[in-house]
Design a protein around this motif. Structure first.
Motif, short mmCIF file in Angstrom:
data_model
loop_
_atom_site.label_atom_id
_atom_site.label_comp_id
_atom_site.label_asym_id
_atom_site.label_seq_id
_atom_site.Cartn_x
_atom_site.Cartn_y
_atom_site.Cartn_z
N HIS A 6 0.85 -1.20 0.00
CA HIS A 6 0.00 0.00 0.00
C HIS A 6 0.88 1.24 0.00
N HIS A 8 1.47 5.34 -2.16
CA HIS A 8 0.88 6.38 -3.03
C HIS A 8 2.01 7.13 -3.73
N GLU A 91 -8.68 2.76 -2.08
CA GLU A 91 -9.06 2.42 -0.76
C GLU A 91 -10.45 2.95 -0.43
N HIS A 163 -6.07 -2.11 5.50
CA HIS A 163 -4.72 -1.54 5.47
C HIS A 163 -4.47 -0.67 6.69
N ASP A 214 2.22 2.84 3.26
CA ASP A 214 1.33 4.00 3.12
C ASP A 214 2.13 5.26 2.76
ZN LIG Z 1 -3.48 4.96 1.68
#
Ligand SMILES: [Zn+2]
Length: 266
Positions: A6, A8, A91, A163, A214
């Motif tokens: 996970h 970004h 998500e 997550h 994350d």
């Molecule tokens: Zn996220």
């Protein structure tokens, strides 16, 4: 295999040096699941996944964005159809942390977030894809994880991961009973406030445990407070190894296999 399940890396935090971040992932021979949070970022994520074969995409509208734009299920379906690099939906879920910013009451927010969450579930079922779930409890005890579990039960959903786990022990057992995997980020490495989370990680069976960053958020120790990046998932793996009293290599191998199986990574 080392997998950050996970991240970004499409976010603005990487505008200046995205190629360097990607290069460091490639050098480490890892895989990354990059997660969409709005329509445009989902689209960008899918484009990135087209360009790099170690990188996979998810598409969805984060619950904090449900008032910023509509979740148009047909548009998201097109992203899945066009590109074939989408491995999960989300998500999605409930986030009660930023209630004030939305200017809505908690009741309005719950109704809207649920409406959007249900559309994600519909899309996931239709495409036989797992859910990438997000939960964040409110500052006044509003229970996002409990509400997510309720929806999963009501909708008979058993496929996906929750997550950056931030619920309690009992809810964690609920997600496992429901068939979900549980993801841990750099928070697990924090010296303070992570005790309960560490106990939860010890409880989660190795075949249900997933590691993630994350990124750009939640840098693990020793980089806490700095911008995060996928290669730092290594520190999450090291902490899990310590907590479970197994080797780092075993954590990398088992969590990597969990992601490969859950997201059908090829
Ligand atoms: Zn996220």
């Amino acid at each position: 295999m080392l997998i950050d399940s996970h991240a970004h890396i499409d976010f603005e935090a990487y505008t200046e040096d995205r190629e360097d971040i990607i290069k460091r992932c490639q050098d480490k021979r890892m895989k990354v699941i990059n997660v969409g949070a709005q329509y445009e970022t989902s689209k960008f994520t899918v484009d990135l996944a087209q360009k790099y074969d170690f990188l996979y995409a998810t598409v969805g509208l984060h619950p904090i964005h449900v008032y910023d734009e509509e979740f148009n299920i047909e548009d998201y379906q097109k992203l899945i159809d066009d590109k074939k690099r989408v491995v999960a939906i989300g998500e999605c879920g409930f986030d009660y942390f930023y209630i004030k910013e939305s200017g809505k009451s908690i009741e309005e927010l719950k109704i809207k977030q649920k409406e959007v969450f249900l559309k994600h579930i519909e899309l996931a079922k239709k495409n036989d894809l797992p859910l990438m779930l997000h939960g964040r409890n409110g500052k006044n005890g509003e229970m996002a994880y409990k509400d997510i579990l309720e929806v999963l039960k009501e909708q008979d959903c058993h496929n996906g991961m929750i997550h950056c786990y931030g619920g309690d022990m009992e809810e964690a057992k609920g997600f496992l009973d429901q068939g979900f995997h549980i993801g841990f980020t750099g928070i697990i490495t924090f010296k303070k406030k992570a005790e309960e989370l560490q106990e939860i990680a010890k409880m989660v069976p190795m075949d249900k445990l997933i590691i993630e960053t994350d990124s750009p958020y939640l840098s693990p120790e020793p980089y806490r407070g700095e911008r995060n990046e996928p290669i730092n998932v290594e520190f999450v793996a090291r902490k899990i190894a310590e907590l479970k009293n197994i080797s780092y290599d075993e954590v990398v191998e088992r969590t990597g296999q969990n992601s490969i199986n859950l997201f059908k990574l090829r």
